[in-house]
Design an enzyme around this catalytic site. Structure first.
Site, PDB file in Angstrom:
ATOM      1  N   LYS A 223     142.995  36.464  56.984  1.00 54.27           N
ATOM      2  CA  LYS A 223     142.905  36.581  58.474  1.00 54.27           C
ATOM      3  C   LYS A 223     143.872  36.288  59.158  1.00 54.27           C
ATOM      4  O   LYS A 223     144.807  35.725  58.782  1.00 54.27           O
ATOM      5  CB  LYS A 223     141.404  36.050  58.935  1.00 54.27           C
ATOM      6  CG  LYS A 223     140.185  36.626  58.261  1.00 54.27           C
ATOM      7  CD  LYS A 223     138.915  36.178  58.887  1.00 54.27           C
ATOM      8  CE  LYS A 223     137.864  36.864  58.301  1.00 54.27           C
ATOM      9  NZ  LYS A 223     136.610  36.365  58.516  1.00 54.27           N
ATOM     10  N   ARG A 259     134.423  33.589  50.323  1.00 53.89           N
ATOM     11  CA  ARG A 259     134.257  35.142  50.627  1.00 53.89           C
ATOM     12  C   ARG A 259     135.917  35.575  50.519  1.00 53.89           C
ATOM     13  O   ARG A 259     136.479  35.358  51.480  1.00 53.89           O
ATOM     14  CB  ARG A 259     133.727  35.648  51.862  1.00 53.89           C
ATOM     15  CG  ARG A 259     133.648  37.231  51.802  1.00 53.89           C
ATOM     16  CD  ARG A 259     132.953  37.557  53.276  1.00 53.89           C
ATOM     17  NE  ARG A 259     132.793  38.891  53.301  1.00 53.89           N
ATOM     18  CZ  ARG A 259     133.711  39.568  53.906  1.00 53.89           C
ATOM     19  NH1 ARG A 259     134.717  39.302  54.464  1.00 53.89           N
ATOM     20  NH2 ARG A 259     133.492  41.176  53.948  1.00 53.89           N
TER      21      ARG A 259
HETATM   22  N1  HH2 Z   1     134.610  38.326  57.646  1.00 51.78           N
HETATM   23  C1  HH2 Z   1     134.535  39.818  57.491  1.00 51.78           C
HETATM   24  C2  HH2 Z   1     133.330  40.360  57.307  1.00 51.78           C
HETATM   25  N2  HH2 Z   1     132.250  39.741  56.880  1.00 51.78           N
HETATM   26  N3  HH2 Z   1     130.863  37.710  56.214  1.00 51.78           N
HETATM   27  C3  HH2 Z   1     130.885  36.378  56.384  1.00 51.78           C
HETATM   28  N4  HH2 Z   1     129.872  35.774  55.836  1.00 51.78           N
HETATM   29  N5  HH2 Z   1     131.950  35.913  56.811  1.00 51.78           N
HETATM   30  C4  HH2 Z   1     133.183  36.191  57.019  1.00 51.78           C
HETATM   31  O1  HH2 Z   1     134.097  35.465  57.422  1.00 51.78           O
HETATM   32  C5  HH2 Z   1     133.186  37.528  57.007  1.00 51.78           C
HETATM   33  C6  HH2 Z   1     132.013  38.421  56.863  1.00 51.78           C
HETATM   34  C7  HH2 Z   1     135.654  40.372  57.917  1.00 51.78           C
HETATM   35  O2  HH2 Z   1     136.563  40.485  56.795  1.00 51.78           O
HETATM   36  P1  HH2 Z   1     136.654  41.976  56.197  1.00 51.78           P
HETATM   37  O3  HH2 Z   1     135.361  42.265  55.755  1.00 51.78           O
HETATM   38  O4  HH2 Z   1     137.675  41.863  55.112  1.00 51.78           O
HETATM   39  O5  HH2 Z   1     137.086  42.871  57.069  1.00 51.78           O
HETATM   40  P2  HH2 Z   1     136.224  43.847  57.987  1.00 51.78           P
HETATM   41  O6  HH2 Z   1     135.184  43.228  58.844  1.00 51.78           O
HETATM   42  O7  HH2 Z   1     137.381  44.621  58.918  1.00 51.78           O
HETATM   43  O8  HH2 Z   1     135.648  44.927  57.251  1.00 51.78           O
END
Ligand code: HH2
Length: 280
Positions: A223, A259
């Protein structure tokens, strides 16, 4: 401490789970577009499991700052082939579905998912009932507003106190709607309506979230607050070392679910962090 996800019960007393991220999206902040093709997504799922992921978090909607909501039908169109294949090929693999939509969660649970990761913490009024009926695991994450609006105002009087209070209220709502407490996990929502300082403060004081007695999930992987700290403004996959530092700090603070995008490296970091925690 037990975390129950349908037929799987994790004893997290002395264990940290590594949740591998699989974004079946065209636009996720780190890996958007890479796994949108079902064959690529399925191969990625097998790779993450091979690297030692305890569970996979499969999502079809980016929740990066400013992202618009993806209709449930479109989410399901992206998810269905991946979940169907995984159920046939790896029925033992624990699948979490990353969605805010009860309809998508319900379909994913019917397709064998064992966890619902809801970054809106039950904004959809049907979500709790859907999860309760399946006896699935449920991640309740803190976010102020929606992904579209969450970075408009990232000021808090005390970010940790607000997050703890909000998650306590969401936990009570989940339980009132029939979700078993043993199925719940809490997440401070690193980067969701937080400044870089807010995300850092939450990571530094993660032990204050563990006091609720529920498993705490931390999603700091790649992040942008990490780039602010390192000063490297390259692509998100250049943030692996910084992500491992964050994962280690989270585990030392008592987090039990991480995660992450980089599973193999995180598995090693977790081993060192856990051993260090035990050696105290
Ligand atoms: N962060 C993201 C998405 N889902 N779920 C939980 N529980 N906690 C988190 O910190 C979290 C999450 C964002 O990351 P990512 O899936 O890599 O990106 P995007 O939302 O752009 O798909």
């Amino acid at each position: 401490m037990i975390w129950r996800c349908r037929d799987v019960a994790y004893d997290l007393t002395d264990r940290v789970l590594v949740m591998g991220i699989l974004n079946v999206t065209p636009d996720s902040f780190s890996d958007g577009g890479r796994w949108l093709d079902p064959a690529a997504a399925i191969a990625r799922a097998h790779a993450l499991l091979g690297e030692g992921a305890d569970l996979l978090d499969v999502g079809a909607e980016s929740t990066r700052p400013g992202a618009a909501a993806v209709p449930a039908d479109e989410q399901w169109r992206r998810l269905a082939p991946v979940l169907d294949h995984l159920r046939a090929e790896r029925p033992d693999a624990v699948i979490s579905v990353d969605t805010r939509d009860a309809e998508v969660a319900e379909r994913a649970l019917d397709a064998g998912a064992r966890v619902v990761n809801d970054v809106s913490a039950l904004a959809d009024p049907r979500m709790a009932a859907v999860v309760a009926r399946a006896g699935a695991g449920l991640v309740l994450m803190h976010m102020r507003g929606t992904p579209e609006t969450m970075q408009h105002d990232t000021r808090y009087a005390d970010v940790v106190a607000e997050v703890v209070a909000h998650l306590g209220e969401r936990q009570a709502a989940a339980e009132a709607a029939g979700v078993d407490r043993a199925c719940l996990a809490l997440d401070p929502g690193i980067g969701f309506g937080k400044s870089a300082e807010g995300s850092l403060t939450l990571l530094a004081r993660i032990d204050e979230l563990t006091r609720a007695g529920l498993p705490v999930l931390v999603g700091a992987s790649r992040k942008s607050f990490l780039a602010r700290l390192t000063g490297h403004d390259g692509p998100p996959d250049a943030r692996v070392a910084a992500s491992l530092a964050a994962a280690t700090i989270a585990v030392l603070g008592g987090a039990t679910i991480l995660r992450v995008h980089d599973v193999a490296a995180t598995v090693d970091a977790v081993r060192v962090a856990r051993a260090t925690r035990s050696a105290r």
